[in-house]
Design a protein around this motif. Structure first.
Motif, PDB file in Angstrom:
ATOM      1  N   LEU A 133       0.836  -1.192   0.000  1.00  0.00           N
ATOM      2  CA  LEU A 133       0.000   0.000   0.000  1.00  0.00           C
ATOM      3  C   LEU A 133       0.872   1.244   0.000  1.00  0.00           C
ATOM      4  CD1 LEU A 133      -2.320  -1.350   2.764  1.00  0.00           C
ATOM      5  CD2 LEU A 133      -2.712  -1.419   0.307  1.00  0.00           C
ATOM      6  N   ALA A 134       0.448   2.224  -0.723  1.00  0.00           N
ATOM      7  CA  ALA A 134       1.239   3.461  -0.780  1.00  0.00           C
ATOM      8  C   ALA A 134       1.251   4.111   0.602  1.00  0.00           C
ATOM      9  CB  ALA A 134       0.628   4.394  -1.805  1.00  0.00           C
ATOM     10  N   ALA A 135       2.210   4.976   0.819  1.00  0.00           N
ATOM     11  CA  ALA A 135       2.298   5.661   2.117  1.00  0.00           C
ATOM     12  C   ALA A 135       0.955   6.302   2.410  1.00  0.00           C
ATOM     13  CB  ALA A 135       3.387   6.703   2.047  1.00  0.00           C
ATOM     14  N   ALA A 136       0.371   5.922   3.521  1.00  0.00           N
ATOM     15  CA  ALA A 136      -0.966   6.398   3.831  1.00  0.00           C
ATOM     16  C   ALA A 136      -0.873   7.576   4.774  1.00  0.00           C
ATOM     17  CB  ALA A 136      -1.776   5.269   4.441  1.00  0.00           C
TER      18      ALA A 136
ATOM     19  N   PRO B 215      -3.832   4.159  -2.556  1.00  0.00           N
ATOM     20  CA  PRO B 215      -3.645   4.917  -1.312  1.00  0.00           C
ATOM     21  C   PRO B 215      -4.818   4.749  -0.367  1.00  0.00           C
ATOM     22  CG  PRO B 215      -4.104   6.395  -3.163  1.00  0.00           C
ATOM     23  CD  PRO B 215      -3.987   5.021  -3.733  1.00  0.00           C
ATOM     24  N   ILE B 216      -4.482   4.663   0.897  1.00  0.00           N
ATOM     25  CA  ILE B 216      -5.487   4.524   1.946  1.00  0.00           C
ATOM     26  C   ILE B 216      -5.416   5.754   2.851  1.00  0.00           C
ATOM     27  CG2 ILE B 216      -6.341   3.063   3.826  1.00  0.00           C
ATOM     28  CD1 ILE B 216      -6.019   1.320   1.493  1.00  0.00           C
ATOM     29  N   THR B 217      -6.562   6.328   3.142  1.00  0.00           N
ATOM     30  CA  THR B 217      -6.599   7.425   4.101  1.00  0.00           C
ATOM     31  C   THR B 217      -7.637   7.091   5.159  1.00  0.00           C
ATOM     32  OG1 THR B 217      -6.089   9.007   2.350  1.00  0.00           O
ATOM     33  CG2 THR B 217      -6.950   9.912   4.408  1.00  0.00           C
ATOM     34  N   VAL B 218      -7.238   7.263   6.406  1.00  0.00           N
ATOM     35  CA  VAL B 218      -8.174   7.039   7.503  1.00  0.00           C
ATOM     36  C   VAL B 218      -8.170   8.291   8.363  1.00  0.00           C
ATOM     37  CG1 VAL B 218      -8.723   5.612   9.508  1.00  0.00           C
ATOM     38  CG2 VAL B 218      -7.645   4.586   7.504  1.00  0.00           C
ATOM     39  N   GLU B 219      -9.333   8.829   8.620  1.00  0.00           N
ATOM     40  CA  GLU B 219      -9.387   9.975   9.520  1.00  0.00           C
ATOM     41  C   GLU B 219     -10.389   9.678  10.619  1.00  0.00           C
ATOM     42  OE1 GLU B 219      -9.706  13.883   7.850  1.00  0.00           O
ATOM     43  OE2 GLU B 219     -10.779  14.631   9.603  1.00  0.00           O
TER      44      GLU B 219
ATOM     45  N   LYS C 108     -12.498  -4.381  -2.877  1.00  0.00           N
ATOM     46  CA  LYS C 108     -12.188  -3.049  -2.357  1.00  0.00           C
ATOM     47  C   LYS C 108     -13.267  -2.568  -1.387  1.00  0.00           C
ATOM     48  CE  LYS C 108     -11.741   0.692  -5.146  1.00  0.00           C
ATOM     49  NZ  LYS C 108     -11.103   1.727  -6.000  1.00  0.00           N
ATOM     50  N   GLY C 109     -14.522  -2.571  -1.854  1.00  0.00           N
ATOM     51  CA  GLY C 109     -15.613  -2.109  -0.994  1.00  0.00           C
ATOM     52  C   GLY C 109     -15.781  -3.008   0.223  1.00  0.00           C
ATOM     53  N   TRP C 110     -15.633  -4.301   0.014  1.00  0.00           N
ATOM     54  CA  TRP C 110     -15.740  -5.276   1.091  1.00  0.00           C
ATOM     55  C   TRP C 110     -14.693  -5.015   2.169  1.00  0.00           C
ATOM     56  CZ3 TRP C 110     -12.081  -9.110   2.347  1.00  0.00           C
ATOM     57  CH2 TRP C 110     -12.532 -10.225   3.065  1.00  0.00           C
ATOM     58  N   ALA C 111     -13.454  -4.723   1.732  1.00  0.00           N
ATOM     59  CA  ALA C 111     -12.369  -4.493   2.683  1.00  0.00           C
ATOM     60  C   ALA C 111     -12.573  -3.183   3.443  1.00  0.00           C
ATOM     61  CB  ALA C 111     -11.017  -4.476   1.968  1.00  0.00           C
TER      62      ALA C 111
ATOM     63  N   PHE D 208     -15.658   8.919  11.784  1.00  0.00           N
ATOM     64  CA  PHE D 208     -14.438   8.686  11.016  1.00  0.00           C
ATOM     65  C   PHE D 208     -14.789   8.419   9.567  1.00  0.00           C
ATOM     66  CE2 PHE D 208     -15.183   4.161  10.532  1.00  0.00           C
ATOM     67  CZ  PHE D 208     -15.807   3.746  11.696  1.00  0.00           C
ATOM     68  N   PHE D 209     -13.778   8.367   8.728  1.00  0.00           N
ATOM     69  CA  PHE D 209     -13.973   7.790   7.410  1.00  0.00           C
ATOM     70  C   PHE D 209     -12.778   6.923   7.050  1.00  0.00           C
ATOM     71  CE2 PHE D 209     -10.996   9.969   4.635  1.00  0.00           C
ATOM     72  CZ  PHE D 209     -10.858  11.255   5.134  1.00  0.00           C
ATOM     73  N   VAL D 210     -13.042   5.957   6.188  1.00  0.00           N
ATOM     74  CA  VAL D 210     -11.984   5.118   5.630  1.00  0.00           C
ATOM     75  C   VAL D 210     -12.075   5.258   4.118  1.00  0.00           C
ATOM     76  CG1 VAL D 210     -11.044   2.789   5.418  1.00  0.00           C
ATOM     77  CG2 VAL D 210     -12.198   3.475   7.540  1.00  0.00           C
ATOM     78  N   ASP D 211     -10.957   5.650   3.509  1.00  0.00           N
ATOM     79  CA  ASP D 211     -10.924   5.931   2.068  1.00  0.00           C
ATOM     80  C   ASP D 211      -9.828   5.078   1.448  1.00  0.00           C
ATOM     81  OD1 ASP D 211     -10.204   6.973  -0.445  1.00  0.00           O
ATOM     82  OD2 ASP D 211     -10.257   9.049   0.191  1.00  0.00           O
ATOM     83  N   ALA D 212     -10.192   4.201   0.548  1.00  0.00           N
ATOM     84  CA  ALA D 212      -9.199   3.398  -0.160  1.00  0.00           C
ATOM     85  C   ALA D 212      -9.446   3.572  -1.649  1.00  0.00           C
ATOM     86  CB  ALA D 212      -9.306   1.925   0.227  1.00  0.00           C
ATOM     87  N   GLY D 213      -8.487   4.136  -2.344  1.00  0.00           N
ATOM     88  CA  GLY D 213      -8.638   4.370  -3.779  1.00  0.00           C
ATOM     89  C   GLY D 213      -9.877   5.182  -4.087  1.00  0.00           C
ATOM     90  N   SER D 214     -10.175   6.097  -3.201  1.00  0.00           N
ATOM     91  CA  SER D 214     -11.306   7.018  -3.241  1.00  0.00           C
ATOM     92  C   SER D 214     -12.685   6.351  -3.274  1.00  0.00           C
ATOM     93  CB  SER D 214     -11.148   8.071  -4.326  1.00  0.00           C
ATOM     94  OG  SER D 214     -11.625   7.634  -5.551  1.00  0.00           O
TER      95      SER D 214
END
Lengths: 185, 243
Positions: free
Chosen positions: A176-179, B4-8, B93-96, B112-118
Motif C-alpha cells: 500500500l502506498a504511504a498512507a 492509497p489509503i486514508t483514515v481519519e 475493495k468495498g468489502w475491505a 471517522f472515514f476510511v478511504d481506499a482508492g477514493s
C-alpha cells in the motif's frame, strides 16, 4: 501535515494513556503467547485453557496455572474446541447441503445453497436469482421518468474527502502506498 | 489492489494502535487478493497452484459474493477477465473498506472515514460536527470538484471512472466492442461502501444506461458524467447536495 503528525505522536508518548495501552498490549501479548505455547503442546487440545481456572486473569499479569494435561472439571476429554483468538480455518462444518433463505437483494430475490464436504465449503449453488423472473437490465426510455441532467461546473465548497478514479496498481505496486493518517484530537 | 489509503478518525480518544490495525488489515487483504503480487492467494489460484476448494475462507466468501453480484447485474459484473484470469478487486475493495470501518466501530470509534482508492465509508460526522462533505472529481480537470455530497447517515461512496491514463472498463458481455467511452465517471452512494462499490463498476459497464440501473435499485443513488460533461443523476440524489 508531517509536523502536526510528529507533534501528535510526541504528545501521545507524553500521555499516561499510551503507557496504559502499551502495558495492556504487552500483557495481552504475553498471555496470548502463553496460550499459543500451551496449545502447541496439546494436539488435540482438551479444552480452552485460557477460560478455566484463572483467577482474575484480566488484571493479574501472570499466566494461568492450569496443567495442560489435567483438564479441569466440567470439560470433556476428547472434544476439540476452538478459541476465538485463532484463525477461521479451525472452524469446521457438518457435511451436507444447506439452503439459505430467499433473500431480498434490491433487484429481486437470491437464494443460495452451500455444499459441505469433509467439513469444508466446497460449492455454492445459486438456486434463485433475479433473472429467473425475466427482469433484465434492458431498461427502455419509457419505463421510467426522465432523470435530471446538468452541465458539470467547478465548485468551491469546503470538502473533507474527494471521490474519483485513482491510479491503481501499476503506480502503487509495492504494497500500500504511504498512507496519510490524520487523527485530530 | 495497491492504492492509497486514508483514515481519519475524529474521536479524540483515537490511538495510533487503532490506525495501525486498519492499515495492517488492508495489507493482509492486499497480500491475499492482489493480482499484481506473485505470492498472493488469487495469483496462485490463477496459476493453477491452488484450487478454489482449497482456498481460504475469505477467498471463498469473496467468490460467493462475486457470483451473487454477477447474478444481480445480469453478468455486467464479472470477475473473469478477457485473458481468462480471475480478478475480484471490483468487489474486494468495498468489502475491505467495509470491514475496516467495522474494525474501528468495534474499537468504539463513532466519527471517522476510511478511504481506499477514493471509495469511502463514512461514520458519524466530521470535525465540525457536520455531515462528511465529499467532492466528486472533475473527469476533465482533476484539480477541480464538480459536485459536493453531504453524507451523515454512515453511507458509502464509490466512483468508477476511466479518465486516468491506461484505465479502461469493458462490458464483460461485449469485450470485443472495446472499452466504455460514452460515460467517463459514475459515482454511486449506497447504504454502505460494499453495496456502492460492487454496483458501481457493472453500472459503468452498461454505459449511458448505467445510471438507470442505479435508479432501479432501492438504496442506491448515482451521479454519472458523460464524455461531453453532461451529468445525469438519480431521482433521490439531490437529498445529498445540501449540507
Amino acid at each position: 501535515m508531517v509536523l502536526s503528525l510528529i507533534r501528535f505522536v510526541h504528545s501521545l508518548f507524553m500521555s499516561s494513556s499510551l503507557k496504559k495501552i502499551l502495558f495492556a498490549v504487552v500483557l495481552v501479548a504475553a498471555f496470548g503467547g502463553y496460550v499459543l505455547y500451551q496449545r502447541s503442546q496439546n494436539i488435540p487440545s482438551a479444552s480452552a485453557i485460557a477460560t478455566n481456572n484463572t483467577p482474575g486473569a484480566g488484571g493479574s499479569g501472570t499466566p494461568p496455572q492450569t496443567e495442560p494435561n489435567n483438564p479441569t472439571s466440567g470439560t470433556q476429554l476428547g472434544t476439540t474446541t476452538t478459541t476465538a483468538a485463532n484463525s477461521t480455518e479451525t472452524v469446521s462444518y457438518k457435511d451436507g447441503e444447506y439452503t439459505g433463505p430467499v433473500t431480498n437483494a434490491f433487484f429481486g430475490n437470491v437464494q443460495v445453497k452451500a455444499v459441505i464436504k469433509n467439513g469444508k465449503l466446497t460449492d455454492v449453488v445459486v438456486l434463485e436469482a433475479p433473472n429467473d423472473r425475466a427482469m433484465t437490465i434492458k431498461i427502455t426510455n419509457d419505463s421510467m421518468p426522465k432523470l435530471k441532467e446538468e452541465a458539470i461546473v467547478a465548485q468551491s465548497a469546503k470538502i473533507d474527502i474527494i471521490s474519483g478514479a485513482t491510479q491503481t496498481s501499476e503506480a502503487y505496486r509495492d504494497s500500500l502506498a504511504a498512507a496519510l493518517a490524520q487523527a485530530k484530537v | 489492489m495497491g492504492m492509497p489509503i486514508t483514515v481519519e478518525v475524529v474521536d479524540p480518544y483515537v490511538t495510533q494502535a487503532a490506525l495501525d490495525a486498519v492499515y495492517d488489515y488492508f495489507r493482509s487483504v492486499d497480500e491475499r487478493f492482489s493480482v499484481y503480487k506473485d505470492t498472493s492467494e488469487i495469483t496462485r489460484i490463477n496459476k493453477g497452484l491452488l484450487t478454489r476448494e482449497e482456498a481460504s475462507t475469505d477467498m471463498r466468501s469473496i467468490f460467493r459474493l462475486c457470483e451473487e453480484t454477477k447474478q444481480l447485474t445480469d453478468g455486467y459484473f464479472d470477475i473473469r477477465k478477457p485473458d481468462g484470469s480471475l480478478d475480484p478487486s471490483g468487489l474486494v475493495k468495498g468489502w475491505a473498506i467495509f470491514h475496516a470501518a467495522d474494525l474501528l466501530d468495534r474499537l468504539g470509534f463513532q466519527n471517522f472515514f476510511v478511504d481506499a482508492g477514493s471509495d469511502i465509508q463514512v461514520r458519524g460526522h466530521n470535525t465540525e460536527d457536520k455531515p462528511w462533505a465529499i467532492g466528486i472529481k472533475n473527469p476533465f480537470d482533476q484539480t477541480q470538484i464538480v459536485k459536493t455530497m453531504y453524507l451523515g447517515q454512515n453511507e458509502g461512496v464509490a466512483t468508477s471512472g476511466t479518465y486516468i491514463r491506461g484505465q479502461h472498463i469493458y462490458n464483460p458481455k461485449a469485450v470485443q466492442q472495446g472499452p466504455i467511452t460514452d460515460i467517463v465517471s459514475l459515482t454511486v452512494i449506497g447504504s454502505n461502501v460494499y453495496e456502492a462499490d460492487r454496483f458501481a463498476t457493472p453500472a459503468f459497464a452498461m454505459g449511458k444506461e448505467g445510471i438507470r440501473f442505479i435508479e432501479r435499485i432501492n438504496g442506491l443513488e448515482g451521479y454519472q458524467i458523460d464524455k461531453h460533461g453532461i451529468a445525469t443523476m438519480t431521482s433521490g440524489f439531490e437529498k445529498y447536495i445540501s449540507s
